[in-house]
Motif scaffolding. Structure first.
Motif, PDB file in Angstrom:
ATOM      1  N   LYS A 149       0.843  -1.198   0.000  1.00  0.00           N
ATOM      2  CA  LYS A 149       0.000   0.000   0.000  1.00  0.00           C
ATOM      3  C   LYS A 149       0.878   1.248   0.000  1.00  0.00           C
ATOM      4  CE  LYS A 149      -3.782  -2.208   2.418  1.00  0.00           C
ATOM      5  NZ  LYS A 149      -4.425  -2.426   3.712  1.00  0.00           N
ATOM      6  N   PRO A 150       0.419   2.303  -0.670  1.00  0.00           N
ATOM      7  CA  PRO A 150       1.258   3.494  -0.817  1.00  0.00           C
ATOM      8  C   PRO A 150       1.718   4.091   0.509  1.00  0.00           C
ATOM      9  CG  PRO A 150      -0.724   3.673  -2.174  1.00  0.00           C
ATOM     10  CD  PRO A 150      -0.857   2.417  -1.395  1.00  0.00           C
ATOM     11  N   GLU A 151       0.857   4.021   1.530  1.00  0.00           N
ATOM     12  CA  GLU A 151       1.256   4.678   2.789  1.00  0.00           C
ATOM     13  C   GLU A 151       2.429   3.972   3.465  1.00  0.00           C
ATOM     14  OE1 GLU A 151      -1.746   3.307   2.176  1.00  0.00           O
ATOM     15  OE2 GLU A 151      -2.696   2.565   4.005  1.00  0.00           O
ATOM     16  N   PHE A 152       2.735   2.761   2.997  1.00  0.00           N
ATOM     17  CA  PHE A 152       3.876   2.053   3.588  1.00  0.00           C
ATOM     18  C   PHE A 152       5.129   2.136   2.723  1.00  0.00           C
ATOM     19  CE2 PHE A 152       0.138  -0.304   5.263  1.00  0.00           C
ATOM     20  CZ  PHE A 152       0.306   0.033   6.596  1.00  0.00           C
ATOM     21  N   ALA A 153       5.048   2.937   1.669  1.00  0.00           N
ATOM     22  CA  ALA A 153       6.194   3.016   0.761  1.00  0.00           C
ATOM     23  C   ALA A 153       7.435   3.469   1.513  1.00  0.00           C
ATOM     24  CB  ALA A 153       5.879   3.978  -0.369  1.00  0.00           C
ATOM     25  N   LYS A 154       8.583   3.000   1.030  1.00  0.00           N
ATOM     26  CA  LYS A 154       9.814   3.270   1.757  1.00  0.00           C
ATOM     27  C   LYS A 154      10.686   4.279   1.046  1.00  0.00           C
ATOM     28  CE  LYS A 154      11.129  -0.621   4.190  1.00  0.00           C
ATOM     29  NZ  LYS A 154      12.179  -1.601   4.266  1.00  0.00           N
ATOM     30  N   LYS A 155      11.609   4.813   1.807  1.00  0.00           N
ATOM     31  CA  LYS A 155      12.520   5.782   1.221  1.00  0.00           C
ATOM     32  C   LYS A 155      13.586   5.105   0.369  1.00  0.00           C
ATOM     33  CE  LYS A 155      14.786   9.369   2.482  1.00  0.00           C
ATOM     34  NZ  LYS A 155      15.757  10.055   3.331  1.00  0.00           N
ATOM     35  N   ALA A 185       9.492   8.501  -2.287  1.00  0.00           N
ATOM     36  CA  ALA A 185       9.171   7.188  -1.716  1.00  0.00           C
ATOM     37  C   ALA A 185       9.113   6.138  -2.816  1.00  0.00           C
ATOM     38  CB  ALA A 185       7.834   7.259  -0.983  1.00  0.00           C
ATOM     39  N   HIS A 186       9.441   4.904  -2.453  1.00  0.00           N
ATOM     40  CA  HIS A 186       9.420   3.808  -3.419  1.00  0.00           C
ATOM     41  C   HIS A 186       8.400   2.768  -2.990  1.00  0.00           C
ATOM     42  CE1 HIS A 186      13.045   5.162  -5.466  1.00  0.00           C
ATOM     43  NE2 HIS A 186      13.507   5.485  -4.268  1.00  0.00           N
ATOM     44  N   ALA A 187       7.566   2.353  -3.920  1.00  0.00           N
ATOM     45  CA  ALA A 187       6.569   1.332  -3.602  1.00  0.00           C
ATOM     46  C   ALA A 187       7.258  -0.014  -3.420  1.00  0.00           C
ATOM     47  CB  ALA A 187       5.558   1.240  -4.730  1.00  0.00           C
ATOM     48  N   SER A 188       6.723  -0.862  -2.539  1.00  0.00           N
ATOM     49  CA  SER A 188       7.222  -2.243  -2.455  1.00  0.00           C
ATOM     50  C   SER A 188       6.400  -3.089  -3.404  1.00  0.00           C
ATOM     51  CB  SER A 188       7.027  -2.845  -1.067  1.00  0.00           C
ATOM     52  OG  SER A 188       7.416  -1.948  -0.085  1.00  0.00           O
ATOM     53  N   TYR A 189       7.019  -4.121  -3.935  1.00  0.00           N
ATOM     54  CA  TYR A 189       6.243  -5.071  -4.728  1.00  0.00           C
ATOM     55  C   TYR A 189       6.895  -6.440  -4.752  1.00  0.00           C
ATOM     56  CZ  TYR A 189       9.531  -3.326  -8.300  1.00  0.00           C
ATOM     57  OH  TYR A 189      10.648  -2.936  -8.978  1.00  0.00           O
ATOM     58  N   PHE A 190       6.030  -7.412  -4.896  1.00  0.00           N
ATOM     59  CA  PHE A 190       6.442  -8.823  -4.969  1.00  0.00           C
ATOM     60  C   PHE A 190       5.625  -9.400  -6.111  1.00  0.00           C
ATOM     61  CE2 PHE A 190       6.234  -7.190  -0.699  1.00  0.00           C
ATOM     62  CZ  PHE A 190       7.467  -7.507  -0.144  1.00  0.00           C
ATOM     63  N   LEU A 191       6.174  -9.438  -7.300  1.00  0.00           N
ATOM     64  CA  LEU A 191       5.353  -9.776  -8.456  1.00  0.00           C
ATOM     65  C   LEU A 191       5.905 -10.959  -9.229  1.00  0.00           C
ATOM     66  CD1 LEU A 191       4.707  -6.097  -9.542  1.00  0.00           C
ATOM     67  CD2 LEU A 191       2.985  -7.673  -8.641  1.00  0.00           C
TER      68      LEU A 191
END
Ligand code: ADP
Ligand code: MG
Length: 595
Positions: free
Chosen positions: A218-224, A259-265
Motif C-alpha cells: 500500500k502506498p502509505e507504507f512506501a519506503k525511502k 518514496a518507493h513502492a514495495s512489490y512482490f510480483l
C-alpha cells in the motif's frame, strides 16, 4: 564469481533444480570462511558428481530443443566449475535408489579425494576459503555486514521464488531464517515480518502474453529506499528498471516524493518469448514484447489499487488497450498497422489527470523524439526540425501528412516492424537494428564527451531530488566526475539524497531516475577485477538507457539520421556489447532465393 553471495545464489539454485523440498544454508564469517548448502533433492551419481565440476558439464540440457524451453535455473554448467577453481570444495551426494553416497574433495579444480559416505538422499556442497588463491580478490571483499547483506538478498530472492520449498539459514551458528513451506503471501510475511501482511494488496491478471500474480505494498507504507522490490519471471528473480518504471507509474500521484513502492510480483510467460541469457549473472532478461508487458503490468496494478480503494476507481479503466498515454481511439484509422500507440514511450511524461479524472495527454519536453534527435545531432541540431517533429507526434493531422510522405517511393530508408531500418546500398540492402544501432551511436557520443569533458547540459527549472540508499550514493559519488562530463550537474550528493540541477541534453528529466538506477545496477553487476574502465561502463550504461527501443516508430528523417550517424561511428558494425548492429542482404542472395 564475484563474492560469497554469488556462490550462495548458484548453490541455492542448484538445490532448487534438484527438486528439493528442504534447503538449508549455512554461512560463517559472511561466507568468507564457509558457505554450505544442504538439500534433500535427487542427488548425483558418482559419475555425475565428478562431472559436475567440469566446465560446461550440465545435466540440464539434453537436446537443442531444451535450450528454448529452459525451466531450470542453471543450464550452462559453469557455476560449480568456477567455484571449484577458487575455493576448497567438499561435495557429498546420494541418490534415492543408491545405498551409499559419494564424497569428493576438490582444491583449485583438482579432485584431492574421493570416498563413499553414508548419508540421506540429497546433496551437500561446502565451499571453504573462497578466493584463497586470489588474494587480490579476497581483499576486495567488503566488510562482513555488507557481504552478509548480499547473501541475505540472494536468499530472499530464491526463497520468495519458491514458497513451496522449506528453507532455513544459519550465520555463525545462529538461526537467521526458518521458513516453512507455504503460499506466497505467507512466505513474504515470514521473511519481512508479521506487520507486512496488512500492507499487501493482491495483483492478479491473466492475459495471453503474461500471467501476473503477487502483491504491491500500500502506498502509505512506501519506503525511502528501494528495498522490497521483487520481480520474478517464471520463478526466477530478475532486475528490470523498465518494469520497475511501470510499477512506479501505476503509483503515480499516490506516493510521497522520493518514496518507493514495495512489490512482490510473479510473471509467468512463455519461456520461448524471453531471452534469459543476456547477462552473465542472469538477473536480467529480455522480453519479446516488453511494451505490452509494461502496459499490462501498469494497468493491473492500477486496477488493484483502485479495487482495494486505495486510489479512486474512476481513473482506472481496466483495459490495457486504452491504457496508453494518447487518445489514439480518436485518431482516424489511416494506417492499418497502427496497433500500438505510435509514440508510446513509457519513459515520456505519462500525461496528467484533470479534475474530472479523465486521462489527458501532456508532453513536457517531447522527450522520446527530442532525445533521439538530439542524440543524433548533439552539436546544437536543427531546432525547427525538432519542433516540427514534436508536432508530428502530437497532432493526428500531421501524422497522416507524414504518413503520405513516408510512402514516397524515393525514400532511402524504410522501417520494418518498428525494429529494423532498411537502407538501400549498391549491392543490395542493409537491415539495421534500430535499438542496437542507436546504442552504438550514443555510446561513442558519451565516451567522447567523458573523455574530452564537454558534454552539453540542460538546466532544470527546479532541482530534481532523488533518494538512494547509502550504498547507491557511494557508487554515484565515485562516478560523479564522469557523470558531470556527460552533462549532469549535481547540487547535492550526500546521505541518501541527490539533488540534480542539470541533465545531459540527450536525456529528459523524467528519465533520470531510470538512467541512474540502471547505472547502479550495471556497476553492481560489473565483475570487479575485469579491467573495466569506469568511463566505458558509464557510456555503455547511459547508451543502453537512452537508446531508442524496439517498437518505436521513426520518421524518415530520423531513420536517415540513424543510418548516417551509425556509419559516422568508429565501429558501426557492433554494439558496445559486441552484437551485430546490422546485416546485409545482397541482390545475389535474393536472386538465389528466386531460383
Ligand atoms: P548448471 O546448474 O548450469 O547445470 P552447475 O555448475 O551449477 O551447472 O552444476 C553442474 C551440474 O551438477 C548440474 O547440471 C547438476 O547435474 C549437478 N548438480 C549441482 N548441484 C546439484 C544438486 N544440489 N543436486 C543435484 N545435482 C546437482
Ligand atoms: Mg547451477
Amino acid at each position: 564469481m564475484q563474492r560469497p553471495a554469488s556462490v550462495v545464489k548458484e548453490l541455492l539454485e542448484n538445490a532448487i533444480d534438484a527438486n528439493s523440498s528442504f534447503v538449508k544454508l549455512i554461512i560463517k564469517d559472511a561466507g568468507k570462511t564457509l558457505v554450505q548448502v544442504v538439500d534433500d533433492g535427487f542427488g548425483m551419481s558418482v559419475t555425475d558428481a565428478r562431472l559436475s565440476f567440469e566446465r560446461h558439464a550440465t545435466s540440464k540440457i539434453k537436446s537443442a530443443d531444451d535450450l528454448f524451453n529452459i525451466s531450470t535455473k542453471g543450464f550452462r554448467g559453469e557455476a560449480l566449475a568456477s567455484i571449484a577453481a577458487i575455493a576448497h570444495v567438499e561435495l557429498k551426494s546420494k541418490q534415492e535408489q543408491e545405498e551409499i553416497g559419494t564424497c569428493l574433495k576438490i582444491e583449485g579444480s583438482e579432485v584431492v579425494s574421493q570416498e563413499v559416505v553414508v548419508m540421506p538422499k540429497g546433496t551437500s556442497i561446502l565451499v571453504k576459503n573462497l578466493f584463497y588463491n586470489i588474494p587480490a580478490r579476497r581483499n576486495f571483499l567488503k566488510s562482513n555486514p555488507v557481504e552478509i547483506r548480499h547473501i541475505i538478498d540472494e536468499f530472499h530472492r530464491v526463497a520468495l521464488a519458491h514458497p513451496n520449498v522449506r528453507f532455513s539459514m544459519f550465520h555463525n551458528g545462529s538461526e537467521v531464517f526458518q521458513l516453512p513451506d507455504s503460499n506466497f503471501r505467507q512466505r513474504i510475511v515470514n521473511i519481512f515480518g508479521n506487520k507486512t501482511n496488512e500492507k499487501l494488496v493482491p495483483v492478479d491478471e491473466s492475459t495471453e502474453v503474461v500471467t501476473m500474480t503477487g502483491f504491491v505494498g500500500k502506498p502509505e507504507f512506501a519506503k525511502k529506499t528501494r528495498g522490497e522490490q521483487f520481480f520474478f519471471v517464471n520463478n526466477r528473480f530478475i532486475k528490470s528498471p523498465y518494469l520497475n518504471h511501470a510499477v512506479s507509474s501505476a503509483f503515480e500521484g499516490l506516493l510521497k516524493d522520493g518514496a518507493h513502492a514495495s512489490y512482490f510480483l510473479n510473471l509467468q510467460v512463455d519461456p520461448q518469448s524471453i531471452d534469459i541469457n543476456i547477462h552473465p549473472t542472469k538477473t536480467e532478461i529480455k522480453f519479446e514484447d516488453e511494451h505490452t508487458i509494461y502496459a499490462i503490468l501498469r494497468s493491473a496494478i492500477k486496477h488493484s489499487l483502485g479495487q482495494f480503494n486505495i486510489a479512486p476507481v474512476l481513473d482506472f479503466e481496466h483495459n490495457t488497450n486504452l491504457d496508453t498515454p494518447y487518445q489514439q481511439h480518436k485518431m482516424a484509422a489511416t494506417n492499418p498497422v497502427v496497433d500500438v500507440d505510435r509514440s508510446y514511450n513509457p519513459f515520456s511524461s505519462e500525461g496528467t489527470k484533470n479534475n474530472m479524472g479523465v486521462f489527458q495527454p501532456k508532453r513536457e519536453n517531447s522527450e522520446g523524439w527530442e532525445s533521439l534527435y538530439v542524440g543524433l545531432e548533439s552539436k546544437g541540431g536543427d531546432v525547427d526540425a525538432r519542433l516540427n517533429g514534436e508536432e508530428f507526434e502530437t497532432d493526428p493531422e500531421h501524422i497522416s501528412m507524414f504518413q503520405n510522405a513516408s510512402q514516397d517511393t524515393t525514400a532511402a530508408t524504410y522501417q520494418l516492424h518498428r525494429k529494423y531500418v532498411i537502407s538501400k546500398i549498391k549491392s543490395g540492402m542493409l537491415v539495421i537494428d534500430q535499438h542496437r544501432a542507436h546504442k552504438r551511436i550514443l555510446y561513442e557520443e558519451f565516451l567522447k564527451q567523458i573523455t574530452i569533458k564537454e558534454g552539453l547540459s540542460q538546466q532544470l527549472l527546479f532541482p530534481l531530488i532523488l533518494n538512494f540508499s547509502v550504498d547507491e550514493i557511494k557508487i554515484l559519488t565515485e562516478l560523479k566526475g564522469q557523470l558531470e562530463h556527460t552533462g549532469f550537474v549535481f547540487s547535492k550528493l550526500e546521505d541518501e539524497t541527490m539533488e540534480i540541477t542539470g541533465v545531459p541534453i540527450t536525456a529528459s528529466e523524467s528519465e533520470v531516475s531510470v538512467i541512474l538506477e540502471q547505472l547502479i545496477n550495471d556497476v553492481e553487476n560489473e565483475v570487479p577485477d575485469s579491467n573495466f574502465s569506469q568511463s566505458d561502463m558509464l557510456a555503455k550504461s547511459l547508451a543502453k538507457s537512452l537508446s531508442i527501443k524496439t517498437g518505436q516508430a521513426l520518421t524518415n528523417m530520423e531513420q536517415e539520421h540513424l543510418v548516417n550517424s551509425l556509419f559516422a561511428c568508429k565501429e558501426p558494425s557492433i554494439t558496445p556489447e559486441n552484437r551485430l548492429t546490422f546485416v546485409t542482404i545482397t541482390v545475389d542472395e535474393l536472386d538465389k532465393k528466386f531460383m
